[in-house]
Write a protein that holds these residues in place. Structure first.
Motif, PDB file in Angstrom:
ATOM      1  N   ASN A  13       0.832  -1.202   0.000  1.00 54.74           N
ATOM      2  CA  ASN A  13       0.000   0.000   0.000  1.00 54.74           C
ATOM      3  C   ASN A  13       0.870   1.256   0.000  1.00 54.74           C
ATOM      4  O   ASN A  13       0.582   2.225  -0.715  1.00 54.74           O
ATOM      5  CB  ASN A  13      -0.915   0.000   1.226  1.00 54.74           C
ATOM      6  N   TRP A  14       1.961   1.218   0.788  1.00 55.38           N
ATOM      7  CA  TRP A  14       2.883   2.364   0.827  1.00 55.38           C
ATOM      8  C   TRP A  14       3.539   2.567  -0.542  1.00 55.38           C
ATOM      9  O   TRP A  14       3.635   3.694  -1.030  1.00 55.38           O
ATOM     10  CB  TRP A  14       3.944   2.126   1.890  1.00 55.38           C
ATOM     11  N   VAL A  15       3.987   1.470  -1.148  1.00 55.44           N
ATOM     12  CA  VAL A  15       4.620   1.537  -2.467  1.00 55.44           C
ATOM     13  C   VAL A  15       3.626   2.066  -3.501  1.00 55.44           C
ATOM     14  O   VAL A  15       3.951   2.949  -4.307  1.00 55.44           O
ATOM     15  CB  VAL A  15       5.142   0.142  -2.900  1.00 55.44           C
ATOM     16  N   PHE A  16       2.408   1.526  -3.470  1.00 56.66           N
ATOM     17  CA  PHE A  16       1.383   1.942  -4.436  1.00 56.66           C
ATOM     18  C   PHE A  16       1.062   3.426  -4.287  1.00 56.66           C
ATOM     19  O   PHE A  16       0.967   4.148  -5.287  1.00 56.66           O
ATOM     20  CB  PHE A  16       0.109   1.113  -4.250  1.00 56.66           C
ATOM     21  N   ASN A  17       0.887   3.889  -3.058  1.00 54.75           N
ATOM     22  CA  ASN A  17       0.573   5.307  -2.833  1.00 54.75           C
ATOM     23  C   ASN A  17       1.683   6.212  -3.346  1.00 54.75           C
ATOM     24  O   ASN A  17       1.416   7.298  -3.885  1.00 54.75           O
ATOM     25  CB  ASN A  17       0.335   5.571  -1.342  1.00 54.75           C
ATOM     26  N   PHE A  18       2.921   5.767  -3.178  1.00 52.41           N
ATOM     27  CA  PHE A  18       4.055   6.538  -3.678  1.00 52.41           C
ATOM     28  C   PHE A  18       3.992   6.646  -5.210  1.00 52.41           C
ATOM     29  O   PHE A  18       4.150   7.742  -5.767  1.00 52.41           O
ATOM     30  CB  PHE A  18       5.366   5.868  -3.253  1.00 52.41           C
ATOM     31  N   ILE A  19       3.745   5.531  -5.875  1.00 46.87           N
ATOM     32  CA  ILE A  19       3.636   5.521  -7.334  1.00 46.87           C
ATOM     33  C   ILE A  19       2.424   6.348  -7.781  1.00 46.87           C
ATOM     34  O   ILE A  19       2.514   7.149  -8.717  1.00 46.87           O
ATOM     35  CB  ILE A  19       3.511   4.083  -7.882  1.00 46.87           C
ATOM     36  N   TYR A  20       1.314   6.165  -7.093  1.00 48.87           N
ATOM     37  CA  TYR A  20       0.054   6.821  -7.464  1.00 48.87           C
ATOM     38  C   TYR A  20       0.157   8.348  -7.357  1.00 48.87           C
ATOM     39  O   TYR A  20      -0.509   9.079  -8.086  1.00 48.87           O
ATOM     40  CB  TYR A  20      -1.071   6.306  -6.569  1.00 48.87           C
ATOM     41  N   SER A  21       1.020   8.809  -6.445  1.00 45.86           N
ATOM     42  CA  SER A  21       1.194  10.260  -6.290  1.00 45.86           C
ATOM     43  C   SER A  21       1.841  10.886  -7.524  1.00 45.86           C
ATOM     44  O   SER A  21       1.729  12.094  -7.742  1.00 45.86           O
ATOM     45  CB  SER A  21       2.045  10.556  -5.049  1.00 45.86           C
ATOM     46  N   PHE A  22       2.504  10.076  -8.329  1.00 43.17           N
ATOM     47  CA  PHE A  22       3.130  10.562  -9.561  1.00 43.17           C
ATOM     48  C   PHE A  22       2.293  10.250 -10.797  1.00 43.17           C
ATOM     49  O   PHE A  22       2.241  11.045 -11.736  1.00 43.17           O
ATOM     50  CB  PHE A  22       4.527   9.941  -9.735  1.00 43.17           C
ATOM     51  N   SER A  23       1.666   9.067 -10.796  1.00 41.81           N
ATOM     52  CA  SER A  23       0.933   8.645 -11.984  1.00 41.81           C
ATOM     53  C   SER A  23      -0.188   7.682 -11.634  1.00 41.81           C
ATOM     54  O   SER A  23       0.052   6.668 -10.953  1.00 41.81           O
ATOM     55  CB  SER A  23       1.882   7.985 -12.993  1.00 41.81           C
ATOM     56  N   GLU A  24      -1.392   7.986 -12.106  1.00 47.71           N
ATOM     57  CA  GLU A  24      -2.511   7.066 -11.921  1.00 47.71           C
ATOM     58  C   GLU A  24      -2.443   5.939 -12.941  1.00 47.71           C
ATOM     59  O   GLU A  24      -2.676   4.772 -12.618  1.00 47.71           O
ATOM     60  CB  GLU A  24      -3.839   7.820 -12.074  1.00 47.71           C
ATOM     61  N   THR A  25      -2.074   6.277 -14.166  1.00 51.99           N
ATOM     62  CA  THR A  25      -2.015   5.295 -15.253  1.00 51.99           C
ATOM     63  C   THR A  25      -0.941   4.242 -14.991  1.00 51.99           C
ATOM     64  O   THR A  25       0.226   4.566 -14.783  1.00 51.99           O
ATOM     65  CB  THR A  25      -1.721   5.990 -16.598  1.00 51.99           C
ATOM     66  N   GLY A  26      -1.362   2.993 -14.967  1.00 50.09           N
ATOM     67  CA  GLY A  26      -0.414   1.895 -14.757  1.00 50.09           C
ATOM     68  C   GLY A  26       0.186   1.849 -13.372  1.00 50.09           C
ATOM     69  O   GLY A  26       1.212   1.196 -13.169  1.00 50.09           O
ATOM     70  N   SER A  27      -0.446   2.500 -12.407  1.00 54.31           N
ATOM     71  CA  SER A  27       0.133   2.583 -11.058  1.00 54.31           C
ATOM     72  C   SER A  27       0.227   1.215 -10.388  1.00 54.31           C
ATOM     73  O   SER A  27       1.157   0.970  -9.609  1.00 54.31           O
ATOM     74  CB  SER A  27      -0.680   3.545 -10.180  1.00 54.31           C
ATOM     75  N   LEU A  28      -0.703   0.309 -10.694  1.00 51.59           N
ATOM     76  CA  LEU A  28      -0.655  -1.010 -10.060  1.00 51.59           C
ATOM     77  C   LEU A  28       0.530  -1.828 -10.570  1.00 51.59           C
ATOM     78  O   LEU A  28       1.266  -2.425  -9.778  1.00 51.59           O
ATOM     79  CB  LEU A  28      -1.964  -1.766 -10.305  1.00 51.59           C
ATOM     80  N   VAL A  29       0.744  -1.856 -11.881  1.00 50.98           N
ATOM     81  CA  VAL A  29       1.867  -2.637 -12.413  1.00 50.98           C
ATOM     82  C   VAL A  29       3.204  -2.003 -12.020  1.00 50.98           C
ATOM     83  O   VAL A  29       4.175  -2.718 -11.726  1.00 50.98           O
ATOM     84  CB  VAL A  29       1.763  -2.799 -13.948  1.00 50.98           C
ATOM     85  N   LEU A  30       3.247  -0.672 -11.965  1.00 51.94           N
ATOM     86  CA  LEU A  30       4.469  -0.001 -11.519  1.00 51.94           C
ATOM     87  C   LEU A  30       4.744  -0.305 -10.045  1.00 51.94           C
ATOM     88  O   LEU A  30       5.899  -0.490  -9.642  1.00 51.94           O
ATOM     89  CB  LEU A  30       4.361   1.511 -11.735  1.00 51.94           C
ATOM     90  N   GLY A  31       3.665  -0.387  -9.253  1.00 58.83           N
ATOM     91  CA  GLY A  31       3.804  -0.746  -7.850  1.00 58.83           C
ATOM     92  C   GLY A  31       4.353  -2.154  -7.692  1.00 58.83           C
ATOM     93  O   GLY A  31       5.171  -2.417  -6.811  1.00 58.83           O
TER      94      GLY A  31
END
Length: 357
Positions: free
Chosen positions: A34-52
């Motif tokens: 969740n911490w990793v995902f939130n960090f990624i999501y703060s930069f980009s919504e698109t593809g945030s799950l796979v980037l996480g």
């Protein structure tokens, strides 16, 4: 073996039994993810799950690296100790009776144990990841229980569906429920949220077309959901299945497992010199190198795509990590900077004490 694994994945009563061990691990890893995902999501919504998933996989590899390094260092050390191994083999060169062969195998195993190496070291990193794999199954099977953004989004979609007129709601969603052979009550929040997770893009297009203007709010949420969860046309939180492009995930999981374990096996062969005396142990390792790729390929058909993506990335990172580690070990060894004996310092202290006495 396959039946026991699929039983664990698909049987609710087995899942509840296993949850005593797996759920605490899943909760901890869910917090990290969740911490990793939130960090990624703060930069980009698109593809945030796979980037996480990519970042999370790297973190797991970093955490496990000390253990992997110790194993690889032990393997490299055994390559350097081949002369001593050959001395053991030469003792029994002309003794082919069963008792002598057993003694030789025992001495070799003891020698390897004393020097921190094992014939099965190549399989160990893969086996260590299995508890992590089971925990991630929990996370990706119900991401709304572990990832705050997805939790809020799924709740918003479910509430928007429940706010639609009952007759319109049933008319729009009933064909989807029947096509998926699901049993649910469209008036129950949990059932609706579970349906949201299992619907494909074409399902949503059908529903939104049926709802017309009453589905406008849902359409915005679905666009956000697809932006987060989809990767090259694949919904990461649904099973891969046997159709294209989903089938590519199990294929990649199996192939990368094979190459990862095969590469580790090649290092093990270098370690032992490929002698006949280790045929039994090497035979078991080779069997694992065949069984594990098939097992992972079959397993990732019926689990969330995200899990197959994680395993594939983990294998690729393992190959790269192994290659780089051995390059570093070889470089240090050439420069005389590599201490192959972890007890060297302690042994020297003991010698000094004895000399002082």
């Amino acid at each position: 073996m396959f039946n026991s694994i699929f039983g664990l994945i698909n049987a609710p009563h087995l899942l509840s039994t296993t949850s005593i061990i797996v759920e605490p691990i899943a909760k901890f890893m869910g917090i990290v993810f969740n911490w990793v995902f939130n960090f990624i999501y703060s930069f980009s919504e698109t593809g945030s799950l796979v980037l996480g998933i990519i970042v999370f996989t790297l973190l797991v590899k970093l955490v496990l690296f000390p253990l992997s390094y110790k194993q690889m260092k032990g393997t490299y050390k055994m390559q350097k100790l081949q002369p001593q191994l050959n001395k053991i083999r030469s003792k029994y060169a002309n003794k082919k009776d069963e008792e002598s062969q057993r003694r030789m195998a025992f001495e070799i195993q003891e020698f390897q144990k004393e020097n921190g190496a094992s014939m099965f070291a190549g399989c160990l990193p893969m086996l260590i990841q299995l508890p992590i794999l089971y925990a991630l199954f929990y996370i990706f099977r119900q991401p709304y229980d572990y990832v705050e953004v997805i939790h809020d989004l799924y709740n918003s979609i479910a509430n928007a569906i429940l706010n639609i007129n009952v007759a319109d709601r049933v008319e729009a969603f009933k064909p989807i429920i029947i096509s998926k052979s699901m049993s649910m009550d469209l008036a129950v929040f949990e059932d609706v949220r579970n349906l949201v997770k299992n619907m494909t893009s074409s399902d949503w297009n059908t529903v939104l077309s049926s709802l017309g203007t009453s589905g406008a709010q849902i359409a915005d949420f679905i666009a956000q959901k697809h932006s987060i969860e989809f990767f090259f046309g694949l919904n990461l939180v649904t099973s891969a299945g046997l159709t294209f492009p989903g089938i590519l995930v199990p294929i990649c999981a199996g192939i990368t497992t094979f190459f990862s374990s095969r590469y580790m096996q090649s290092r093990q062969t270098q370690m032992t010199g490929g002698s006949e005396q280790e045929d039994m142990a090497m035979g078991m390792t080779k069997s694992m190198n065949i069984v594990m790729p098939i097992m992972m390929g079959v397993l990732t058909i019926n689990v969330p795509v995200a899990l197959g993506v994680y395993w594939t990335l983990s294998n690729l990172f393992s190959i790269l990590q192994t290659w780089m580690t051995y390059k570093v070990l070889e470089s240090k060894d050439k420069k005389g900077e590599l201490k192959l004996d972890d007890n060297e310092k302690d042994n020297s202290k003991i010698s000094d004490k004895k000399g002082a006495k």
